[in-house]
Write a protein that holds these residues in place. Structure first.
Motif, PDB file in Angstrom:
ATOM      1  N   VAL A  35       0.850  -1.219  -0.198  1.00 27.88           N
ATOM      2  CA  VAL A  35       0.247  -0.102  -0.011  1.00 27.88           C
ATOM      3  C   VAL A  35       0.862   1.164  -0.047  1.00 27.88           C
ATOM      4  O   VAL A  35       1.620   1.453   0.986  1.00 27.88           O
ATOM      5  CB  VAL A  35      -0.934   0.121   1.244  1.00 27.88           C
ATOM      6  N   PHE A  41      -8.218   3.646   1.077  1.00 26.68           N
ATOM      7  CA  PHE A  41      -8.445   2.393   1.568  1.00 26.68           C
ATOM      8  C   PHE A  41      -9.847   2.043   2.424  1.00 26.68           C
ATOM      9  O   PHE A  41     -10.601   0.992   2.188  1.00 26.68           O
ATOM     10  CB  PHE A  41      -7.433   2.253   2.853  1.00 26.68           C
ATOM     11  N   VAL A  57     -10.366  -1.773  -2.691  1.00 21.67           N
ATOM     12  CA  VAL A  57      -9.476  -2.464  -1.796  1.00 21.67           C
ATOM     13  C   VAL A  57     -10.011  -3.995  -1.590  1.00 21.67           C
ATOM     14  O   VAL A  57      -8.963  -5.022  -1.795  1.00 21.67           O
ATOM     15  CB  VAL A  57      -9.350  -2.009  -0.383  1.00 21.67           C
TER      16      VAL A  57
END
Length: 197
Positions: A35, A41, A57
């Motif tokens: 990431v 996220f 995600v």
């Protein structure tokens, strides 16, 4: 010279031989991903007090598990230098909550599918029983018999389709979601090259 598809397939198969998935001490399959930015996220929307995992995600996590058998337990190793300790807890809760919700949704869908399949089977069997009854009593006509026959077999085929194909597909997805709802999440730092320190 152009290689045949058969040769390419054989070469790919040979590459995979001996490439066992890395596992942790408890036998979970380890899936590593990086990431670089955690801005997206979490979803900006949430139905509960806890943050909701973004669908991008979730899709990425699921795609990264495409080659892992669905019944395997999973350890997600997240490599990042931008995720704080507070965010780690929030992200872990979001991941587990997201997949718990997906699992519960599929459980309800499977139950609904079983009820529909049972009703369709009963309708199909009832129609065949009516056709046999008409034949026994001598009230059977060719046209009516064919209509009832087609009607019955359509319902019975739909029952088979629901149970053999759709239900099986949902069951496979539910195994994956169950594994992800209980996955272990580990956060590791990133180096400049993208590897762990």
């Amino acid at each position: 010279m152009i290689r045949s598809l058969k040769e390419i397939r054989k070469e790919l198969k040979n590459r995979r031989v001996g490439q066992e998935r890395e596992r942790d001490d408890e036998g979970r399959v380890i899936v590593d991903f990086c990431v670089h930015s955690d801005d997206d996220f979490l979803s900006p929307y949430s139905l509960r007090s806890n943050a909701e995992l973004s669908t991008d995600v979730a899709d990425f996590i699921e795609r990264s598990l495409d080659t892992v058998p669905v019944k395997e337990q999973v350890r997600l190793r997240v490599h990042s230098n931008v995720i704080t300790e507070e965010e780690q807890k929030s992200y872990e809760t979001a991941i587990h909550g997201y997949y718990e919700d997906r699992f519960e949704s599929l459980r309800r869908e499977k139950r609904r599918l079983l009820v529909i399949a049972a009703l369709m089977a009963l309708i199909g069997i009832f129609a065949l029983t009516v056709m046999i009854g008409l034949e026994v009593t001598g009230r059977r006509t060719e046209v009516l018999s064919e209509i009832i026959d087609i009607f019955a077999w359509v319902f019975l085929w739909e029952t088979v389709d629901l149970l053999c194909f759709e239900y099986t597909s949902l069951r496979i997805k539910s195994w994956r979601y169950l594994a992800l709802s209980a996955c272990v999440i580990e956060y590791l730092p990133l180096t400049k090259g993208g590897d762990t320190v």
